[in-house]
Design an enzyme around this catalytic site. Structure first.
Site, short mmCIF file in Angstrom:
data_model
loop_
_atom_site.label_atom_id
_atom_site.label_comp_id
_atom_site.label_asym_id
_atom_site.label_seq_id
_atom_site.Cartn_x
_atom_site.Cartn_y
_atom_site.Cartn_z
N HIS A 75 63.53 60.01 70.12
CA HIS A 75 63.19 59.99 68.70
C HIS A 75 64.07 61.03 68.01
CE1 HIS A 75 59.77 59.99 65.44
NE2 HIS A 75 60.97 59.95 64.92
N TYR A 86 56.50 72.22 59.22
CA TYR A 86 57.96 72.08 59.30
C TYR A 86 58.57 71.81 57.94
CZ TYR A 86 56.90 67.04 59.25
OH TYR A 86 56.43 65.80 58.91
N GLU A 133 67.37 61.00 61.18
CA GLU A 133 67.00 62.13 62.03
C GLU A 133 67.84 63.36 61.71
OE1 GLU A 133 64.44 62.60 64.30
OE2 GLU A 133 63.76 60.80 63.27
N LYS A 136 66.84 64.55 57.93
CA LYS A 136 65.48 65.06 57.80
C LYS A 136 65.28 66.33 58.62
CE LYS A 136 60.59 63.87 58.14
NZ LYS A 136 59.59 62.83 58.49
N HIS A 137 65.74 66.32 59.86
CA HIS A 137 65.46 67.44 60.76
C HIS A 137 66.68 68.31 61.07
CE1 HIS A 137 61.56 65.59 61.42
NE2 HIS A 137 62.16 64.44 61.69
#
Ligand code: NAG
Ligand code: NAG
Length: 399
Positions: A75, A86, A133, A136-137
């Site tokens: 993921h 977060y 991914e 966002k992170h």
């Protein structure tokens, strides 16, 4: 720049159009472990903050199926705060929409091919999932800030993010850890949350977070603190901080990835990984037993004495004998071996050394065998180690 350096620089560009010149991630001397500091740490290029709890998160997608039938998929890599909250989407200027091109530009073709197998979007658009991914992170990871590189080359933190995530994922064989505890995909079996968590803790060393959708296991989160940067630091496994598992305590399904191919046949790299992980194993294969055929998580017949697959007769008794790093099999017809990619038992056959992986018979590290159809009636099917339209695995039933 001296003219010699200028020339070297220009020729490096001319001579290596694929791999770009790279800045260097900052060297960190005596870095501290994220989330474990007792005083304020100021250099966030060498200390991940506020996202100091890094989660390597994995999917088990069955509807639609993504990835190999005997592997979880990636993921992402998420920088949680040390309390489970977060940040997200931290730098829109670096929300790149060309992840594939960036990785290609840095010559990361092996990484890309691994991602194409193991980092899958359930809607079939891997590139857009990777973009999501990263944006966002990934952009919230402090040590990936562009000023954390000396001589920063635009987008060079992107291969660092994807490579580190893949490297971590390769050390987290969830499928094997679960199957070592007898937790294998099945359309009928159910498992308890405690059993799943214990199996994963036995492998990882720390508690993990699992999640379920409609009582079916579909995600695992592994937590780390990091000593130093993501690029050059050390990942230290740790317990979850904040988030909790979302599965019921009992009745959890772990559904098969029906129709998917096993890892070992997907890519050369995967074959190697599987072989290494399982090369010295006899599992439960010892003494006398039946070789039951398992397709899509259900037992469908067994092998008879010539090594063929049959669903409407008596199973043959096989004898498993430890040999080298695995075991050999014999039936009343003689030694069993892979002969011209077919599983055959007969006199004169050279015995093959098999291994066990996740409770299943494995040949050359792979538990996937094939046949042209699931046998029915009085038809026997030849079992092959190369492709066929039906994938089948074999489990051992001691008698
Ligand atoms: C740890 O360092 C971070 C980053 O400087 C800081 O925000 C946090 O307050 C520090 N924790 C402690 C307990 O001092
Ligand atoms: C990817 O996109 C960024 C801008 O978003 C651009 O600066 C960069 O050159 C692109 N990289 C490649 C390899 O296409």
């Amino acid at each position: 720049m001296s003219s010699f350096l200028a020339q070297a620089f220009v020729s490096a560009l001319v001579l290596s159009p694929i791999t770009q010149a790279l800045g260097v991630a900052k060297t960190c001397s005596n870095p501290q472990l994220s989330c474990q500091n007792t005083t304020v740490v100021s250099d966030l290029c060498c200390f991940n903050a506020p996202g100091g709890q890094l989660l390597q998160t994995q999917f088990w997608d069955t509807d639609p199926v993504t990835g190999p039938s005997d592997s979880w998929t990636i993921h992402g890599l998420w920088p949680d705060h040390c309390d489970g909250t977060y940040d997200s989407n931290c730098d829109s200027a670096r929300a790149y929409t060309n992840i594939t091109s960036i990785l290609e530009g840095f010559g990361k073709t092996d990484l890309l091919s691994y991602m194409n197998t193991y980092w899958k979007d359930y809607q079939g658009n891997d590139e857009s999932f990777w973009e999501h991914e990263w944006a966002k992170h990934g952009t919230c990871i402090s040590t990936f800030d562009t000023n954390c590189y000396t001589g920063y080359t635009p987008t060079q933190e992107v291969p660092d993010f994807f490579q580190k995530t893949v490297d971590l994922f390769k050390t987290l064989p969830s499928y094997t850890w679960l199957s070592d505890a007898g937790i294998v995909p099945s359309s009928t079996a159910t498992y308890t949350s405690a059993a799943i968590l214990a199996a994963l803790k036995a492998g990882f060393g720390y508690d993990v977070i699992i999640s379920c959708s409609s009582s079916a296991l579909d995600e695992i989160w592994y937590s780390y603190n990091v000593r130093g940067s993501i690029q050059t630091g050390t990942f230290v496994p740790t317990n979850p901080d904040g988030s909790k598992s979302s599965c019921p305590s009992t009745g959890i399904k772990y559904l098969p990835k029906t129709g998917a191919t096993a890892t070992a046949t997907s890519t050369g790299t995967a074959t190697k990984t599987t072989t290494t992980a399982t090369s010295t194993s006899t599992g439960s294969f010892s003494g006398k037993g039946y070789l039951n055929a398992v397709t899509s998580g259900s037992t469908t017949g067994c092998l008879i004495s010539a090594g063929t697959w049959y669903t409407s007769g008596t199973c043959a008794t096989y004898t498993a004998t430890t040999s080298g790093s695995g075991f050999t099999l014999t039936s009343s017809k003689g030694n069993c071996g892979i002969s011209g990619s077919s599983f055959t038992c007969a006199s004169g056959v050279t015995a093959t050394v098999f291994t066990a992986s996740g409770g299943y018979l494995a040949y050359d590290g792979s538990t996937a065998f094939y046949a042209s159809a699931v046998p029915s009636g009085t038809t026997q099917e030849q079992v092959s180690t190369s492709s066929g339209s039906v994938e089948v695995q074999f489990s051992w039933q001691s008698i």
